[in-house]
Write an enzyme that holds these catalytic residues in place. Sequence first.
Site, PDB file in Angstrom:
ATOM      1  N   TYR A   8       0.802  -1.240   0.000  1.00 56.37           N
ATOM      2  CA  TYR A   8       0.000   0.000   0.000  1.00 56.37           C
ATOM      3  C   TYR A   8       0.834   1.290   0.000  1.00 56.37           C
ATOM      4  O   TYR A   8       2.029   1.247   0.197  1.00 56.37           O
ATOM      5  CB  TYR A   8      -1.102  -0.011   1.050  1.00 56.37           C
ATOM      6  CG  TYR A   8      -0.804  -0.109   2.529  1.00 56.37           C
ATOM      7  CD1 TYR A   8       0.435   0.098   3.082  1.00 56.37           C
ATOM      8  CD2 TYR A   8      -1.867  -0.405   3.406  1.00 56.37           C
ATOM      9  CE1 TYR A   8       0.613   0.022   4.448  1.00 56.37           C
ATOM     10  CE2 TYR A   8      -1.692  -0.485   4.770  1.00 56.37           C
ATOM     11  CZ  TYR A   8      -0.440  -0.276   5.289  1.00 56.37           C
ATOM     12  OH  TYR A   8      -0.253  -0.352   6.638  1.00 56.37           O
ATOM     13  N   GLU A   9       0.152   2.369  -0.308  1.00 60.25           N
ATOM     14  CA  GLU A   9       0.808   3.682  -0.533  1.00 60.25           C
ATOM     15  C   GLU A   9       1.836   3.589  -1.663  1.00 60.25           C
ATOM     16  O   GLU A   9       2.886   4.231  -1.613  1.00 60.25           O
ATOM     17  CB  GLU A   9       1.476   4.220   0.741  1.00 60.25           C
ATOM     18  CG  GLU A   9       0.643   4.162   2.007  1.00 60.25           C
ATOM     19  CD  GLU A   9      -0.743   4.793   1.864  1.00 60.25           C
ATOM     20  OE1 GLU A   9      -0.971   5.519   0.888  1.00 60.25           O
ATOM     21  OE2 GLU A   9      -1.592   4.525   2.729  1.00 60.25           O
TER      22      GLU A   9
END
Lengths: 592, 592
Positions: free
Chosen positions: B434-435
Amino acid sequence: MPTYTPATKDMDFVLHDLLKVSEQDIPGYDELDRDMTRAVIEEAGKLSANVLAPLNKSGDEEGCVLENGVVRTPAGFKDAYDQMRAGGWMGLDADPEYGGQGMPYLMNCATGEMFVSANMAFNMYQGLTHGAYSAIHVHGSEAQRATYLPNMVEGRWSGTMNLTEPHCGTDLGLIRTKAEPQDDGTYRITGQKIWISAGEHDLSENIIHLVLAKIPGGPEGTKGISLFIVPKFLVNEDGSLGVRNTVTCGGLESKMGIHGNATCVMNHDGAVGYLVGEAHKGMRAMFTMMNEARIGVGLQGFAQAAVAYENALGFARERLQGRDVTGVRNPDGPADPIIVHPDVRRNLMDQKSFVEGGRAFLYWGAMMIDRAHRSKDPAAEGLISLLTPVIKGFLTDKGFETTVLAQQTLGGSGFTREWGLEQFVRDARITMIYEGTNGIQALDLVGRKLGTDGGKHTMAFFGMIKDWCKQNAGDPAFDAAFVEPLKTASKQLQQAGTFFMQAGMKDPNAALSGSYDFLHMMGHVCLGLMWGRMARAAQDALDAGATDRAFYETKIATGRYYMARQLPMVSTHLARIESGAEPVMALDAANF
Amino acid sequence: MPTYTPATKDMDFVLHDLLKVSEQDIPGYDELDRDMTRAVIEEAGKLSANVLAPLNKSGDEEGCVLENGVVRTPAGFKDAYDQMRAGGWMGLDADPEYGGQGMPYLMNCATGEMFVSANMAFNMYQGLTHGAYSAIHVHGSEAQRATYLPNMVEGRWSGTMNLTEPHCGTDLGLIRTKAEPQDDGTYRITGQKIWISAGEHDLSENIIHLVLAKIPGGPEGTKGISLFIVPKFLVNEDGSLGVRNTVTCGGLESKMGIHGNATCVMNHDGAVGYLVGEAHKGMRAMFTMMNEARIGVGLQGFAQAAVAYENALGFARERLQGRDVTGVRNPDGPADPIIVHPDVRRNLMDQKSFVEGGRAFLYWGAMMIDRAHRSKDPAAEGLISLLTPVIKGFLTDKGFETTVLAQQTLGGSGFTREWGLEQFVRDARITMIYEGTNGIQALDLVGRKLGTDGGKHTMAFFGMIKDWCKQNAGDPAFDAAFVEPLKTASKQLQQAGTFFMQAGMKDPNAALSGSYDFLHMMGHVCLGLMWGRMARAAQDALDAGATDRAFYETKIATGRYYMARQLPMVSTHLARIESGAEPVMALDAANF
């Protein structure tokens, strides 16, 4: 839902282009022509794809349940098990005298790859049975073989290995389970075993536990361990099932993965046991199971990676995100499929080159086992004994890593249950641990196998690589891509071995601190050799005018990738090894 | 049950021996003397160990539940959240104008490490709030700041980032969520967002969503994206909560880990939204959140590894199995603790040297952020911008790897739920995704950051290493252990950069094929630099007569381990990079 499609063409390539099985002078191999192996693979493939794979996710979600001493496997498992029995798959390579089909072990691995890729947790039930079958087959009495094997070969009865206890796994010398001799020649087994895969379940009519225990008064440590058959139901003289034995499942382990397989606490409360082989010689018999199990776990390593790769590839071809920096590839879509991006390819090629290299290594190893057993070839026996820890340790470490890479290909979708990759990762994780952690495999390799028979098999291993390099040198492009990198890696591996001998003389920790790196070096050299051989076989096929040129050219390109991007790891492992024991052992345990 | 004990002494060492925070000329740093930082760390440590850690396993097992549009977090989360609010931890580094304590971001990272180690899923609720706070603080209007920030700083309201949609994550230019302008200056937001962490829950009174959407008629792709505030409850003029907005949770994602955090499908059905900053300039504001989030994810990477290491170490000291080959260590016991075995130490030292090196790198990075923001130092801004993808990508890849190593230390116990290591592994796995997946981090680093401002910051990075090597050369033992390996690794990194420039001119794929390896090289060089600095700081302390000699000597020995056994990876990455694009790009997509 994840997909599974057997890689029949790749399997065919390994069996026939690479290993040329039907030309091998191993008893039974003459029957393995392309038509025959294809028919077997196709049938096992159908069962895998149509019956086992659809139960993988549901089996994971449902798990096993223990109620009143009875373990219920996930919905559909019993029916699938019966279909597997009906197809005769459980006795594929078993002795025809006991109802087996007598095929080479290699074919058991080829079909096993598909069963594991489709449903690893499910396939463990029969995998454990196979190990127990082998132990009884090799070490049991004639009466024991006659009593147990036909039903195990048929899958009517299943088997287990009861080794681990709460306070000892690796160090079996500490075993406390007792076997009290009785007047009738049987024993009464008392003690608790843990982490017993397939210890209790509803798939078979009887479960034949092979149990390590100590006969009181015997030698200390592993020299006092004996092996016993402890059936769930005692078997009457006429072969029918008798009274329920006092071996019971006391609990199921809650674990990270392989939820479809029952991992049991097994309580032996004065259970009736029958000695297998000689008293106090149980470790030898145990290693018959264990060595087979280690190859089987190595197979799980690459087989989980194989199905994970298939799903990563499918996603990478479908998912549209971003544009190829060198030019739009999918002008009619909002974006290009992510397989155009170099870093996605790097990821996929890492997966592909490991999966195909791992398959070649495993099948080649299975052929060595057949050569050792069927041709009674001590050189093959020595070689596979040397490489068993490498097959187990390297194929499972890299198999897990590859499964994680495949999960990464899917980005956020890889973290969701829906796409199934996270299950592959959770299931693959156990392979680095059970049947001896990979650290133990490295210890076995460096502390025992390298020096067996005065290092004869190690020298034979290096000789095999040297010979291949010599025989395949001459074409500058092939040399640069395959021969030279393999030569370099092999030399570095020898250099590590020399370091162990020299530094290890003064300090055993100098060798043991580098054992794990050595196992990985050796794994890379083995896969490097396999890729060299596969590239050569592919080139031969092309030279012979093969029509499917793309297939063979892809093999060569994938091999080039492995040599260029994976084999260089060998030099880092060497640097670590040559840094010696000091950095590893510097700290006092209190100062960590 | 796993344990968690804050590594207060190690944190103290990094803050004061390594970074010498109170001597830095950064506004607010003069207050960070040892007593003050210790007091903060001790309080946050108590909350972490006593309140958050005990909820980690139960939170994982219970997960979040969606009922009638309402998400219930696991038992105990609400109470823990309230304790966190009461302690003022959520506004630790927030602007005092809005009720924050105005401490440096560094202190937010130090306390955050403990919160994450104790309970990663729980800490995400406030972590997301912090990111949303920052975006509004930097890009919001004065009225928006006044309306939302005080309640967010206090934790009464929480925040989210609504970026991803089913068909686009990485490629935000494809966003379909629409923002229709209304006569009153507001917008109506319509579209579906997925994987929204903390999108809906029962911890806060209101949830302030920051949503990327497109205003019809704007430019194509990312240039037409705007950022909106979409509150769950609209806020009345007097600051009280008004009507429920039409943004609702349509489902919870079933996932591998971080079960305690609600990962939501968020449906915006004409929800009222307020433009943040200028129309079509949403990506810039989004990156304010994103860059902060990336540092936060890097922190999660090493913080999960830290708690995993603690538990592996505890197990290795207690578990008795086998004997030290150089002589019995525990003669009164049945076996020695496994920490005596070289391969177990290799495993533990890999963990220890990463965790401590990662902490130093992360804290140092946080100090650079403070220097950039508080001292308005463009050099620091450039350096941390360059290294943000390295902090995110390297610390999470190695963090996950380290967590897996820790799990391996426990053998079979590591695979069981009981010991908790398998949860750390499942939770850590998301950090690589994620990110921005770590592949995207590598692309950002090589495709964008290396060349920013004509490569000025890249040159400054190499200058920093060169300066350190020059200033610290002279002592032969220190040179051999630290200066020379770092010099070599740094040169190899530069060589990779040169290869990119030369080969990348002809073929952009030549650079992009090696981007992932470059990120890892750079990560190793950064940790090498940190270890050099830590070893120097430890030596200085010893020279100054520090009483706790074992502590400082351990730092030096751990650093030597990293340099000898981890840094050599740099050469394998270089070899991969220099093999160029050909092996990576050779196959047609159809031939995989």
